[in-house]
Structure formats: structure tokens, C-alpha cells
Design a protein around this motif. Structure first.
Motif, PDB file in Angstrom:
ATOM      1  N   VAL A 121       0.820  -1.209   0.000  1.00  0.00           N
ATOM      2  CA  VAL A 121       0.000   0.000   0.000  1.00  0.00           C
ATOM      3  C   VAL A 121       0.862   1.272   0.000  1.00  0.00           C
ATOM      4  O   VAL A 121       0.475   2.290  -0.586  1.00  0.00           O
ATOM      5  N   LEU A 122       2.049   1.233   0.594  1.00  0.00           N
ATOM      6  CA  LEU A 122       2.886   2.437   0.636  1.00  0.00           C
ATOM      7  C   LEU A 122       3.516   2.731  -0.723  1.00  0.00           C
ATOM      8  O   LEU A 122       3.658   3.884  -1.116  1.00  0.00           O
TER       9      LEU A 122
ATOM     10  N   LEU B  35       4.380  -5.079  17.592  1.00  0.00           N
ATOM     11  CA  LEU B  35       4.057  -5.292  16.177  1.00  0.00           C
ATOM     12  C   LEU B  35       3.933  -6.773  15.870  1.00  0.00           C
ATOM     13  O   LEU B  35       3.089  -7.190  15.075  1.00  0.00           O
TER      14      LEU B  35
ATOM     15  N   ALA C 149       6.743   0.377   8.541  1.00  0.00           N
ATOM     16  CA  ALA C 149       6.233   1.743   8.742  1.00  0.00           C
ATOM     17  C   ALA C 149       5.902   2.001  10.208  1.00  0.00           C
ATOM     18  O   ALA C 149       5.916   3.138  10.656  1.00  0.00           O
TER      19      ALA C 149
ATOM     20  N   THR D  32       9.147   4.572  13.468  1.00  0.00           N
ATOM     21  CA  THR D  32       8.333   5.759  13.760  1.00  0.00           C
ATOM     22  C   THR D  32       7.869   5.726  15.218  1.00  0.00           C
ATOM     23  O   THR D  32       8.075   6.682  15.972  1.00  0.00           O
TER      24      THR D  32
ATOM     25  N   LEU E 154       5.655  14.873  18.816  1.00  0.00           N
ATOM     26  CA  LEU E 154       5.656  14.719  17.360  1.00  0.00           C
ATOM     27  C   LEU E 154       5.787  16.058  16.638  1.00  0.00           C
ATOM     28  O   LEU E 154       6.274  16.135  15.523  1.00  0.00           O
TER      29      LEU E 154
ATOM     30  N   ILE F  19       9.028  11.655  10.511  1.00  0.00           N
ATOM     31  CA  ILE F  19       9.236  11.768   9.056  1.00  0.00           C
ATOM     32  C   ILE F  19       9.417  13.252   8.741  1.00  0.00           C
ATOM     33  O   ILE F  19       8.454  14.019   8.790  1.00  0.00           O
TER      34      ILE F  19
ATOM     35  N   LEU G 275       7.454  14.885   3.672  1.00  0.00           N
ATOM     36  CA  LEU G 275       6.591  14.014   2.877  1.00  0.00           C
ATOM     37  C   LEU G 275       6.970  14.319   1.438  1.00  0.00           C
ATOM     38  O   LEU G 275       7.090  15.497   1.075  1.00  0.00           O
TER      39      LEU G 275
ATOM     40  N   LYS H 117       6.414  13.688  -2.779  1.00  0.00           N
ATOM     41  CA  LYS H 117       5.554  13.209  -3.865  1.00  0.00           C
ATOM     42  C   LYS H 117       6.162  13.686  -5.180  1.00  0.00           C
ATOM     43  O   LYS H 117       6.960  14.629  -5.187  1.00  0.00           O
TER      44      LYS H 117
ATOM     45  N   PRO I 102       2.302  14.844  11.164  1.00  0.00           N
ATOM     46  CA  PRO I 102       3.252  13.761  11.446  1.00  0.00           C
ATOM     47  C   PRO I 102       2.809  12.454  10.804  1.00  0.00           C
ATOM     48  O   PRO I 102       3.638  11.605  10.473  1.00  0.00           O
ATOM     49  N   TRP I 103       1.489  12.283  10.630  1.00  0.00           N
ATOM     50  CA  TRP I 103       0.955  11.073  10.004  1.00  0.00           C
ATOM     51  C   TRP I 103       0.485  11.351   8.586  1.00  0.00           C
ATOM     52  O   TRP I 103      -0.339  10.616   8.069  1.00  0.00           O
TER      53      TRP I 103
ATOM     54  N   GLY J 170      -1.856   3.618  10.500  1.00  0.00           N
ATOM     55  CA  GLY J 170      -1.421   3.147  11.821  1.00  0.00           C
ATOM     56  C   GLY J 170      -1.479   4.226  12.888  1.00  0.00           C
ATOM     57  O   GLY J 170      -1.013   4.010  14.009  1.00  0.00           O
TER      58      GLY J 170
ATOM     59  N   MET K  37      -3.156   3.200  16.065  1.00  0.00           N
ATOM     60  CA  MET K  37      -2.364   2.152  16.721  1.00  0.00           C
ATOM     61  C   MET K  37      -1.183   2.782  17.468  1.00  0.00           C
ATOM     62  O   MET K  37      -0.896   2.414  18.617  1.00  0.00           O
TER      63      MET K  37
END
Ligand code: HEM
Length: 542
Positions: free
Chosen positions: A97-98, A168, A298, A302, A360, A366, A369, A371, A459-460, A469, A472
Motif C-alpha cells: 500500500v505504501l 508489532l 512503517a 516511527t 511529534l 518523518i 513528505l 511526492k 506527522p501522520w 497506523g 495504533m
């Protein structure tokens, strides 16, 4: 890209400042070191202190810390796709998915997003409490001299990594591991490593040598520096997917037998994928392994690094620790002998959540980001329109997004505890100060926690590709902090005759001596020997 990172201190020392100030922008991970300086120095004089273009030998790069640009880019995953390098490093065990874009991503995302649900949250919470209890008992067992009241260790940061990988494994793959058993556990027949050992080695190499073929890694000459580690990685790279496949087969067998329904990410993923069988949208075996890998990759560094920064901040700021303890004492389980319970404790942990968000904000794992465009794209904002040619890379600088004074300065001072006024450094702008109470809205507000404007706290990430996640990580963070501070305080140990002030300076320097590898992490706190690092004391609260 790889070699310039360790050369950073050397280049900084030896190059003229004017050259270094520009060159640093081409070295991976500059965001945490430079903060807003490049935006103020190069972008502001041109009328926009939030974005600039970087034209070098490679592709054109747009660097931005504009919340409007960020939310626009992240809202349009079809126009702004994953960077090619994401596939190279993160697709190593299969598409997932990533790494996916377009239809392939949408199909996998539907399944991935559905697997982290309330049942998983409860499993994550319980597993995190169990592992943190294991960690505390190891610290107390290792130090016998004053074991009744306090114990210390310089390995607590490594232990937090262990908590994370065990959670995990338990909540992700249903392979629950007792805290102490790991060292004694034997690899399955035919394997050289256990699942946990191979997962840890693979995750720690995920940004670098993992892309080398296994055959090359396993035959790496032992006499070359780092040789044994490369060989170990070769074995882990071969065995990790085999372990995952074995666990997958076992989970499939269990779900066919229709025994007690299990709630872990793997079982939920099998179930969700099966539901899509009739539409032909189920995950292939390769995608299943790829996605199980990416959930671990992932979620590991993190979460572990966020917990490590939180631990250091607790040691650095005892008064904020007291502030958290006030809340934790109110959340107490009814029966003092019982562990915290997810359903009743988690929703009450507002200050812990504020503490996590502030960690965070200042130490976001991270740092950007990223793209890329394939077609020409335009981004319309209140500052004007940005036109991007095809093959432009867009970097959204999360460090600077989290420091924008127009969003972060001076908010929610009414929620500050009394010590804040006295303790705040006079000349430091508020957005640079660690102040978790900025997240607490005034009592009686509709939302207890501050909701930052779109694109200013990411952060997410955000939008359709927001981290699945997130919940979680929040649940795990809450469970670990609740368990650590329920019966104990956390304090740093002075070095020699160090005063509290000198100790604070040392801890502050440690927090600042951080580097972005895959995620931001402090140097010199992991994998240290018996001495050194940052020893932390756990003292029983009375
Ligand atoms: C504090 C902890 C965490 C942080 C800061 C974090 C951050 C992020 C960020 C920024 C992204 C977007 C990456 C991009 O667009 O390139 C992301 C994506 C992702 N994260 Fe997390 N993450 C955390 C924990 C977790 C956990 C615990 C899991 C799962 C167990 C997880 C699974 C994923 C997955 C599968 C994606 C890809 C989503 C997609 O592309 O549709 N993360 N995460």
C-alpha cells in the motif's frame, strides 16, 4: 545521497558558511538541522517565505512549509504520486500500500485501512502494557543494590525498540512474544534466526544496504569492516519473508478451522482480502507479504523513536512529568492490582495525547513528505498559483510546518500549569518551546484537544493516504506511558558532580543531536555498551 549524510559535520566544519548554507539543502535530512533558516533566507526575500524551488543536477524540487500547498498536494494522490525511491526501498518484499499508486493503491488501501480497528486497538493496548511491564521488571532485576526503590539502565531506549517490535509481532502477526523469552527462543527448524531477530535486522537496514541482493550480502567478506553485519542482513533478508509466509500459512489454517476468531493485523487482512475475492480485488500472496512487511516497517522506527524522544523529554522536564502524573493518578484502575484497561483508560488520557502531539510536533519522525508529478500540475493557494512541470519532486517539510509561528505561537496559554510562566525561556519563541499544554483547549470546549488548521500538523500525513497506523501508534504510546509512570518516576542520572542545570543542557544537546535516517532519531542512545549513552533511573513512586 547515502554518503553525504555522514559527511555532514565534516563539510559544515570545513566549507565557507555561504557555500555550506546552500549545499546543506542537497544533503538528505537537512530539515531538522536548519529549521526555518532556508525559507527565511532564500524564500522570504522573493515574497513567499513558505516555498522555494531547488534546481540542481537532478529533478526540479519544490520545497514547501505552506499548510495550504501541503493539504492541496496530499488531497490529490493521483496528481502527486509516490516517489520512485519509495518502491526501491519499501517494495523489497513485494508491492504494498505504501509503494502503490492509482488503482493498485486504492485496492490495497481499502483492505489495509479496514484492518486497524477497535479490536486491534485493544490487542495493541494490552500487548503494550504487557511488554512495558516486562521492560520495567528487567530494569529492576538487573540492578539489585537498591532494587526496592529505584533502578537504572542506559538501555531503556533499546528496550523501547524491543517493546515496539514485540507489539508489532503480537498485535500484527498474532505472534506474541514474552519479554524475557526472546534471547532464549530458538529459531524454527531450518532457520538461523527467529522471526523477531530477522524483523529487527531488516527494519534497521531498511534505508540502506537492504537493496543489495541477498546472495551478495551473505557472501560479504568477513574481513571488510561491517562484514558480519552485512552477512547477518543477508540471512535476515532471506528468512524474514519465509517467516512471514509460515506465519501466514498458520493463520490461514486457523481461520479455515474457524477456531476462536483472532484479532491481529494479519488475521484481519486475510479476512478483508477474502471478502474481496468475489470482485477479484483480493491481495495476491506477494502483496500480502509486502503489506505485512510494510506494516512492520512503517510502524517500527516511527513509533519506537517517538517513544524514545518522549522518554528523553520526561527526563529533561520533570515538571511536565508531574503534570502527566496528575492525570495518570486520576486514571488509576479501580483495583490497584489490575492493569489499565483500554476501554476505560484510553479515552481519559488527554494529557498523554497532548504530550505525544507535542513530541511529534518538535521531533516529527518523518521530516518530509515527498511526492512527484508525472503531468504538469498547478496548485492554487491564497498566496498565488504554483505551476509545476512534469517530473517535479514536491517536498513538504514537516519540521517547518510544525514551527509556523502563525499557527503555533501563543496558543492555549490559559491551559498552562503555573510553572510554565516561571520556567519558559524568555527569548525563545513559543513555537520552539516544548509546551504540551498548548494542545489543551479551554475546559468546556467541544473538542478537548487543539485542532490545527489543515496541513499544519502532519506527522501522520493527511488526506486519502494518511497513515492507517495513526490510532495504533496513539494507543501504544498511551499504554506505554501509563504503565511506565503508573508506579514510577523517570529521572536522568547526573554525570559526576553535574548540577541539574548542566544535566538539562546535556539532555537538550542530546535531543538536538538527532539525525534523519529513515526517521528522525537521537544519536548515541541505541546500541551502546555497558557504559555511556544516557542512563535513566526509574524510581518507585510512594
Ligand atoms: C508515530 C508513529 C507513526 C508515524 C509518525 C507514521 C507516519 C506516517 C506517514 C507520515 C505516512 C505517509 C508516508 C507517505 O505518504 O509517504 C505513513 C504511512 C503509512 N503508515 Fe505510518 N506512521 C506511524 C505508525 C504506523 C504504524 C504503527 C503502522 C502500522 C502498523 C503504520 C503503517 C503505515 C502504512 C501502511 C502507511 C502507508 C499508507 C498509504 O500509503 O496509503 N504507521 N505513516
Amino acid at each position: 545521497m547515502v554518503f553525504s549524510v555522514p559527511l555532514r559535520p565534516f563539510l559544515k566544519r570545513n566549507l565557507p558558511t555561504s557555500v555550506w548554507n546552500r549545499l546543506t539543502l542537497t544533503i538528505y535530512g537537512w530539515e531538522f538541522h536548519e529549521k526555518r533558516r532556508p525559507f527565511l533566507q532564500y524564500a522570504a526575500p522573493q515574497g513567499n517565505d513558505k516555498s522555494f524551488m531547488l534546481a540542481g543536477c537532478g529533478r526540479l524540487e519544490l520545497w514547501t512549509c505552506d499548510p495550504e500547498v501541503t493539504s492541496e498536494v496530499l488531497r490529490r494522490p493521483r496528481d502527486f504520486q509516490q516517489h520512485d525511491l519509495t518502491e526501491l526501498f519499501m517494495g523489497i518484499f513485494g508491492h504494498n500500500v505504501l509503494t502503490g499508486n492509482g488503482e493498485s493503491w486504492a485496492r490495497q488501501r481499502k483492505i489495509a485501512a479496514s484492518v486497524i480497528n477497535e479490536r486491534i486497538s485493544k490487542t495493541v493496548f494490552d500487548e503494550s502494557v504487557r511488554q512495558t511491564r516486562g521492560m520495567i521488571s528487567e530494569i529492576f532485576v538487573a540492578r539489585t543494590q537498591d532494587r526496592a526503590t529505584s533502578a537504572s539502565s542506559n538501555k531503556m531506549f533499546d528496550m523501547l525498540k524491543k517493546v515496539t517490535i514485540h507489539v508489532l509481532s503480537g498485535a500484527g502477526l498474532g505472534a506474541s512474544v514474552p519479554w524475557r523469552n526472546e534471547d532464549g527462543e530458538k529459531p524454527r527448524p531450518g532457520f538461523k534466526m527467529t522471526y523477531i531477530q530477522s524483523a529487527k535486522v531488516v527494519m534497521e537496514a531498511v534505508t540502506g544496504p537492504i537493496i543489495l541482493p541477498s546472495a551478495l550480502l551473505t557472501h560479504w567478506p568477513s574481513w571488510v569492516p561491517g562484514g558480519p553485519k552485512m552477512k547477518q542482513l543477508g540471512v535476515a533478508k532471506l528468512e524474514f519473508p519465509q517467516h512471514t509466509n509460515t506465519l501466514l500459512d498458520e493463520e490461514r489454517r486457523r481461520s479455515n478451522e474457524k477456531s476462536a476468531s483472532r484479532s491481529n493485523i494479519m488475521s484481519q487482512m486475510i479476512r478483508a482480502s477474502e471478502q474481496d475475492r468475489s470482485t477479484g480485488k483480493m491481495l495476491s500472496d506477494e502483496e500480502m507479504v509486502g503489506n505485512l512487511f510494510i506494516f512492520t516497517a512503517a510502524g517500527f522506527e516511527t513509533t519506537a523513536n517517538t517513544l524514545s524522544f518522549a522518554l528523553m523529554l520526561l527526563a529533561r522536564y520533570p515538571m511536565w512529568q508531574d503534570w502527566l502524573l496528575e492525570e495518570i493518578d486520576e486514571i488509576q484502575p479501580e483495583d490497584a492490582e489490575q492493569d489499565f484497561d483500554y476501554t476505560s483508560a484510553y479515552p481519559k488520557a488527554t494529557r498523554i495525547m497532548a504530550f505525544m502531539f507535542e513530541t511529534l510536533r518538535l521531533y516529527t519522525p518523518i521530516n518530509h513528505l515527498v511526492k512527484q508529478t508525472h503531468e504538469p500540475q498547478t496548485i492554487k493557494t491564497s498566496r498565488g498559483t504554483i505551476c509545476l512541470p512534469p517530473r517535479t519532486v514536491v517536498y513538504m517539510n514537516t519540521v517547518c510546518l510544525h514551527l509556523g509561528p502563525e499557527v503555533w505561537r501563543g496558543i492555549n496559554h490559559g491551559s498552562d500549569p503555573d510553572f510554565v510562566k516561571a520556567a519558559s525561556p524568555k527569548h525563545t519563541p513559543d513555537e520552539l518551546v516544548f509546551r504540551p499544554s498548548r494542545w489543551l483547549n479551554p475546559a468546556g470546549s467541544q473538542q478537548p484537544l487543539f485542532q490545527p488548521p489543515k496541513g499544519s500538523f502532519v506527522p501522520w500525513s493527511m488526506g486519502p493516504r494518511v497513515c492507517p497506523g495513526q490510532k495504533m501508534a496513539q494507543v501504544e504510546f498511551t499504554a506505554v506511558i501509563l504503565t511506565l509512570l503508573h508506579e514510577h518516576r523517570i529521572d536522568p542520572i547526573p554525570v559526576g558532580e553535574e548540577s541539574r542545570e548542566q544535566m538539562d543542557e546535556r539532555l537538550e544537546a542530546k535531543l538536538n543531536d538527532s539525525m534523519s535516517v529513515l526517521t528522525l532519531q537521537m544519536n548515541g542512545v541505541y546500541d551502546i555498551g555497558e557504559k555511556g549513552g544516557v542512563p535513566i533511573r526509574l524510581s518507585r513512586r510512594v
